[in-house]
Design a protein around this motif. Structure first.
Motif, PDB file in Angstrom:
ATOM      1  N   ARG A  83     -10.278  25.719  38.745  1.00 43.31           N
ATOM      2  CA  ARG A  83      -9.299  27.114  38.746  1.00 43.31           C
ATOM      3  C   ARG A  83      -8.998  27.245  37.182  1.00 43.31           C
ATOM      4  O   ARG A  83      -8.847  26.126  36.464  1.00 43.31           O
ATOM      5  N   HIS A  84      -8.152  28.042  37.297  1.00 39.60           N
ATOM      6  CA  HIS A  84      -7.538  28.904  36.098  1.00 39.60           C
ATOM      7  C   HIS A  84      -7.002  28.093  34.895  1.00 39.60           C
ATOM      8  O   HIS A  84      -5.372  27.145  36.038  1.00 39.60           O
ATOM      9  N   GLY A  85      -6.515  27.722  33.945  1.00 40.84           N
ATOM     10  CA  GLY A  85      -5.755  26.438  33.194  1.00 40.84           C
ATOM     11  C   GLY A  85      -6.596  25.150  33.575  1.00 40.84           C
ATOM     12  O   GLY A  85      -5.875  24.170  32.636  1.00 40.84           O
ATOM     13  N   TYR A  86      -7.682  24.610  34.383  1.00 42.98           N
ATOM     14  CA  TYR A  86      -7.740  23.566  34.658  1.00 42.98           C
ATOM     15  C   TYR A  86      -8.219  23.673  32.738  1.00 42.98           C
ATOM     16  O   TYR A  86      -8.978  23.370  31.810  1.00 42.98           O
ATOM     17  N   VAL A  87      -8.254  21.385  32.384  1.00 42.57           N
ATOM     18  CA  VAL A  87      -8.502  21.037  31.430  1.00 42.57           C
ATOM     19  C   VAL A  87      -8.731  19.257  31.238  1.00 42.57           C
ATOM     20  O   VAL A  87      -7.708  18.636  32.099  1.00 42.57           O
ATOM     21  N   ARG A  88      -9.759  19.011  30.826  1.00 43.08           N
ATOM     22  CA  ARG A  88      -9.672  17.612  30.857  1.00 43.08           C
ATOM     23  C   ARG A  88      -9.133  16.869  30.262  1.00 43.08           C
ATOM     24  O   ARG A  88      -8.714  17.595  29.425  1.00 43.08           O
ATOM     25  N   HIS A  89      -8.949  15.977  30.906  1.00 45.60           N
ATOM     26  CA  HIS A  89      -7.192  14.847  30.034  1.00 45.60           C
ATOM     27  C   HIS A  89      -7.976  14.019  29.074  1.00 45.60           C
ATOM     28  O   HIS A  89      -7.235  14.604  28.342  1.00 45.60           O
ATOM     29  N   ASP A  90      -9.823  13.937  29.337  1.00 45.70           N
ATOM     30  CA  ASP A  90      -9.987  13.419  27.571  1.00 45.70           C
ATOM     31  C   ASP A  90      -9.391  14.694  26.302  1.00 45.70           C
ATOM     32  O   ASP A  90      -9.193  14.164  25.189  1.00 45.70           O
ATOM     33  N   TRP A  91     -10.198  15.340  26.290  1.00 49.04           N
ATOM     34  CA  TRP A  91     -10.183  17.022  25.490  1.00 49.04           C
ATOM     35  C   TRP A  91      -8.677  17.818  25.771  1.00 49.04           C
ATOM     36  O   TRP A  91      -8.013  17.758  24.463  1.00 49.04           O
ATOM     37  N   ALA A  92      -8.044  17.346  26.631  1.00 46.20           N
ATOM     38  CA  ALA A  92      -6.165  17.949  26.424  1.00 46.20           C
ATOM     39  C   ALA A  92      -6.218  16.804  25.134  1.00 46.20           C
ATOM     40  O   ALA A  92      -4.859  17.403  24.524  1.00 46.20           O
ATOM     41  N   ALA A  93      -5.719  15.544  25.620  1.00 39.32           N
ATOM     42  CA  ALA A  93      -5.194  14.798  24.515  1.00 39.32           C
ATOM     43  C   ALA A  93      -5.365  14.978  22.692  1.00 39.32           C
ATOM     44  O   ALA A  93      -4.841  14.833  22.102  1.00 39.32           O
ATOM     45  N   ALA A  94      -6.835  15.967  22.678  1.00 42.94           N
ATOM     46  CA  ALA A  94      -6.983  16.040  21.358  1.00 42.94           C
ATOM     47  C   ALA A  94      -6.265  17.083  20.952  1.00 42.94           C
ATOM     48  O   ALA A  94      -5.710  17.719  19.603  1.00 42.94           O
ATOM     49  N   THR A  95      -5.465  18.187  21.419  1.00 42.55           N
ATOM     50  CA  THR A  95      -4.295  18.902  21.617  1.00 42.55           C
ATOM     51  C   THR A  95      -2.907  18.498  21.323  1.00 42.55           C
ATOM     52  O   THR A  95      -2.647  18.822  20.086  1.00 42.55           O
ATOM     53  N   VAL A  96      -2.660  17.914  22.621  1.00 46.82           N
ATOM     54  CA  VAL A  96      -1.371  17.352  22.432  1.00 46.82           C
ATOM     55  C   VAL A  96      -0.387  16.263  21.837  1.00 46.82           C
ATOM     56  O   VAL A  96       0.857  16.545  21.089  1.00 46.82           O
ATOM     57  N   LEU A  97      -1.951  15.190  21.279  1.00 45.78           N
ATOM     58  CA  LEU A  97      -1.540  14.417  21.143  1.00 45.78           C
ATOM     59  C   LEU A  97      -1.171  14.332  19.353  1.00 45.78           C
ATOM     60  O   LEU A  97      -0.550  13.925  18.671  1.00 45.78           O
ATOM     61  N   PRO A  98      -1.542  15.019  18.320  1.00 41.33           N
ATOM     62  CA  PRO A  98      -1.492  15.569  17.229  1.00 41.33           C
ATOM     63  C   PRO A  98       0.380  15.996  17.290  1.00 41.33           C
ATOM     64  O   PRO A  98       1.002  15.592  16.039  1.00 41.33           O
ATOM     65  N   LEU A  99       0.829  16.761  17.778  1.00 39.80           N
ATOM     66  CA  LEU A  99       2.233  17.004  17.917  1.00 39.80           C
ATOM     67  C   LEU A  99       2.991  15.924  18.637  1.00 39.80           C
ATOM     68  O   LEU A  99       4.479  15.906  17.574  1.00 39.80           O
ATOM     69  N   LEU A 100       2.477  14.632  18.450  1.00 35.91           N
ATOM     70  CA  LEU A 100       3.219  13.959  19.918  1.00 35.91           C
ATOM     71  C   LEU A 100       3.441  12.749  18.559  1.00 35.91           C
ATOM     72  O   LEU A 100       4.149  11.954  17.991  1.00 35.91           O
ATOM     73  N   LEU A 101       2.499  13.139  17.395  1.00 34.08           N
ATOM     74  CA  LEU A 101       2.404  12.051  16.349  1.00 34.08           C
ATOM     75  C   LEU A 101       3.132  11.944  15.650  1.00 34.08           C
ATOM     76  O   LEU A 101       3.497  11.859  14.214  1.00 34.08           O
TER      77      LEU A 101
END
Length: 839
Positions: A83-101
């Motif tokens: 599906r368009h927009g799908y992302v693996r959750h382990d790889w999603a963390a690499a993008t969202v976590l820096p901004l959360l920290l």
């Protein structure tokens, strides 16, 4: 926040993500305190420029944030991968976590930030690092990674979850100014273990039933339970035997080599020990004593013993178990190779740890384990789970036995492994009866280079033969004194009588005289042919055993037991006699004792290894067999398939040397003969032959360079560690890739059967093999087969995919002739290509 779930399989209701993260943090805390050795803790703290308490807090927080990428719509709604927009959750963390920290991060500074590297450490918790571009990290990334237009809402949910985890841990950990790329794999390895422990269904059910809601109290409960789970999983670091000795562990007086190690080896820090001595003189015992001393000074939690084959690794496990029992250490001993499930049965369950053996990636994490050298070489292959394997390596002392057995490709991987060992401060013990000088130089230089020592300034010094040498991570060297060298000079002393013949000798004559005869062949097909020849020539009542790797597990196990019963250390006069025909399975580490040996021509180092099974123990010999005799079969021309197993130039050089002599003085002439054959440019070869041999070795080592991860200080992008730039599969050995094959029998009525013992049959298991008895029976029936033969057998059964040892196994219909393969009750696997199948 609690509606965002993390686990649901096998549960009555979904388990909230925030609680799974707190559980994982508890697991990381327990692992740090009970599993990770002080040497690794100290190394991580130094590299991160933090104290150990702050490093611990960082590791616990990373585990507590590892699944933050599950707070995305693609995971929560279980979108299909296409599906368009799908992302693996382990790889999603690499993008969202820096901004959360750190929400203040800008695109320009993010790629070099500690937050970015911390996020990558988390993103690798499924064994692979993502390939990410800097432009992926924009201010809008928090919306893009959700896969829908409601990005800000999901970003807020993730923020609440991170805040809850920080509350459970007493606040956020302090991030260092920098997180070097080469440190990240060890952080990831701890996160992976914490995730695995906290994902256990039984543990989650317990947490659902009675864990508290208050975040800090829930974390405390999770940590206490995880301390018990670390223990039951076999991960708890045992007490290193202090003052271990040969007499204390095995109950007999040490010989000169063992005495020298016990008396003279006093390391102050990690380093590389090299022990060289003839076969059968107790190198293993000396090596384990040295390994325990190195573990104590370097803060490592245990020892991994690496051997060249599955059978030798299994035998080494028995000896390591005996050493620990004698030293008073109660700890599980894991077994790391593809046949471990068959070897470890109910009798060993308590000491092997079922958790460690449930997954083929786990045994190397055990504080005490043995396995094939392939298992530990995977720590430096560009492949999935490399960070986990490197973490297991970092936490142990590495003992590599029979180090001479590596070919140029494996030598290249081993050199890279030792370079990382030097960098990580991992002690290494390398042992061999026949160590080529160039290999010793290459490995010592690699280790010192990894440790940051000026190799050219320190130089390389080979140990006396027999003897040992040690160089530590500061470049300081120690050797046994002259008196000890003199005491060791006569170890294993004897005269080995050598005969060469183009014809196969009359084995039946010797067996008829009461001699115990071992025949060692270079290929499976050659062994099968020799077995038929001997079996037809001797009386029917005389025992003749065939042993090679291309047999079903139950058959190979029975043959090995028979060989050890008749030819082993404890075999009595009533059991001895007869013939064993085998491949290289009996060449190393198996404690066999033969009166006479026939061997196919092999490179000098390996030929001397085989000869180490001759007159190995002090016992009465039959008349005319009072002296050890080695008959070397040198057919003219040499079978071309031998070159698929051994270097042609080394075979030629060995044949030339043997043609000139009738005996070999052991140990006096051993090292000289090995160097003449195995030196980079042996004098026995023509200039053209030496150049060709050098070029071939260089090509294989260049291939190893492609398959191996970068040097420690050359790691740039983390994805370099877990993926090849080319689509080839990273292998530990060239040209011998194998699949497991399970034979299936069909009777005259069309019923299908599985044979898993001499007289043990069961209906062929259709569907998923759910019961352990069925799984064990399939493993007992399986045998390894070269992949060039298995491709025509079709794809592996999809229903076996969840059971690790059988995940890639294929089915052979016995009698069908499919793929040119068949199974014979006596001979094992037979192929239409005959002699092309290697051992």
């Amino acid at each position: 926040m609690f509606e965002v779930w993390a686990k649901e399989r096998g549960l009555d209701e979904p388990y909230p993500l925030v609680w799974h993260l707190v559980d994982a943090a508890g697991a990381a805390s327990a692992l740090w305190d009970r599993h990770i050795g002080r040497g690794v803790r100290r190394w991580l703290a130094q590299r991160l420029d933090l104290d150990e308490d702050m490093t611990r807090q960082l590791v616990v927080e990373l585990a507590g944030l590892h699944d933050v990428g599950k707070a995305t719509v693609s995971f929560q709604q279980q979108w299909d991968r296409s599906r368009h927009g799908y992302v693996r959750h382990d790889w999603a963390a690499a993008t969202v976590l820096p901004l959360l920290l750190d929400p203040r991060l800008t695109r320009a500074g993010l790629a070099a930030s500690a937050e970015f590297m911390a996020a990558l450490a988390v993103a690798g918790h499924h064994g692979s690092y993502p390939v990410l571009r800097r432009q992926d990290y924009t201010r809008a990334a928090k919306a893009e990674m959700t896969g829908d237009s409601d990005g800000p809402r999901w970003h807020a949910v993730r923020g609440e979850i991170v805040a809850a985890v920080h509350a459970a841990l007493g606040g956020p950990a302090r991030l260092p100014d920098q997180v070097p790329a080469e440190v990240v794999p060890l952080l990831t390895g701890i996160v992976i273990m914490a995730d695995w422990l906290s994902s256990d269904t039984q543990f989650i059910v317990e947490q659902q039933r009675d864990a508290l809601v208050d975040p800090q109290r829930r974390f405390a409960v999770a940590r206490e339970r995880m301390l018990d789970r670390v223990e039951s999983a076999g991960l708890s670091a045992p007490q290193i035997p202090s003052g271990a000795s040969v007499a204390g562990a095995w109950g007999y007086a040490p010989n000169a080599l063992q005495t020298s190690v016990e008396r003279d080896f006093r390391p102050r820090r990690a380093g590389l020990v090299t022990i060289t001595a003839p076969t059968g003189v107790g190198k293993t015992e000396a090596g384990l004593v040295a390994a325990t001393r190195l573990a104590a000074v370097s803060g490592r939690s245990g020892v991994y013993v690496a051997l060249p084959t599955r059978s030798t690794a299994t035998e080494a496990r028995r000896r390591l178990r005996g050493f620990l029992d004698g030293a008073g250490v109660s700890a599980p001993v894991a077994l790391a190779h593809g046949d471990a499930d068959r070897v470890l049965r109910d009798a060993d369950a308590a000491e092997a740890s079922m958790w460690l053996q449930q997954n083929r990636h786990r045994p190397g994490l055990a504080p005490w384990s043995t396995g094939t050298i392939d298992t530990v070489l995977r720590a430096v292959l560009r492949a999935q789970w490399q960070p986990l394997r490197l973490t297991g390596l970092a936490n142990s002392v590495l003992l590599v036995d029979e180090v001479h057995s590596v070919d140029p490709y494996m030598a290249g991987l081993l050199a890279r492994l030792l370079e990382w060992c030097g960098f990580l401060g991992v002690p290494v013990v390398a042992m061999s009866a026949t160590l080529p000088a160039h290999l010793h130089v290459a490995l010592e230089r690699a280790y010192l280079s990894g440790a940051g020592v000026d190799v050219d300034g320190v130089g390389v010094q080979r140990p006396a033969y027999p003897g040992w040498s040690f160089v530590d991570t500061a470049g300081e060297r120690s050797l046994p004194g002259d008196h000890a060298v003199g005491e060791m000079a006569s170890l294993g002393g004897r005269t080995l009588h050598v005969h060469t013949s183009t014809e196969f000798p009359d084995v039946a004559l010797w067996a008829g005289e009461g001699a115990s005869v071992v025949v060692v062949c270079n290929t499976v097909a050659e062994a099968q042919q020799a077995y038929r020849r001997v079996r037809d020539a001797v009386p029917a009542a005389m025992p003749v055993t065939l042993l090679h790797a291309r047999m079903p597990g139950w058959q190979r196990s029975a043959a090995t037991e028979d060989v050890l019963t008749r030819f082993g250390r404890e075999s009595g006069p009533a059991n001895r006699g007869g013939v064993v025909v085998a491949t290289q399975l009996v060449e190393q580490a198996l404690d066999l004792d033969a009166d006479v040996m026939v061997s196919s021509l092999a490179p000098m180092a390996l030929l001397l290894q085989r000869a180490g099974r001759l007159h190995r123990h002090d016992r009465p010999r039959p008349t005319d067999h009072e002296t050890p005799r080695l008959w070397v079969h040198t057919p003219v021309p040499q079978p071309p398939e031998w070159e698929a197993v051994y270097d042609r130039f080394e075979l030629e050089a060995t044949a030339a040397l043997l043609d000139r002599r009738e005996s070999i003085d052991v140990p006096g002439e051993v090292d000289e003969l090995v160097q003449q054959v195995h030196h980079r440019s042996p004098t026995l070869l023509s200039e053209a032959g030496a150049a060709a041999r050098h070029n071939r070795a260089a090509e294989d080592q260049a291939t190893a360079e492609t398959a191996a991860i970068p040097r420690p200080r050359m790691v740039d992008q983390l994805h370099q560690l877990t993926s090849l730039e080319t689509p080839e599969v990273a292998l530990t050995r060239l040209g011998v890739d194998t699949d497991l094959v399970v034979p299936r029998y069909t009777d005259e009525h069309g019923h299908q059967w599985l044979r898993h013992g001499p007289q043990e049959w069961m209906p062929w298991p259709d569907g998923r093999p759910k019961k352990r008895v069925v799984q064990d029976a399939l493993v007992d029936a399986a045998l390894p087969v070269a992949v060039q033969h298995t491709r025509p057998l079709g794809d592996p059964p999809s229903t076996w995919s969840r059971y690790g040892p059988l995940a890639s196994a294929r089915v052979l219909d016995v009698g069908s002739g499919r793929g040119g393969l068949d199974l014979d009750d006596e001979l094992g696997l037979v192929t239409s290509t005959g002699r092309k199948d290697t051992p």
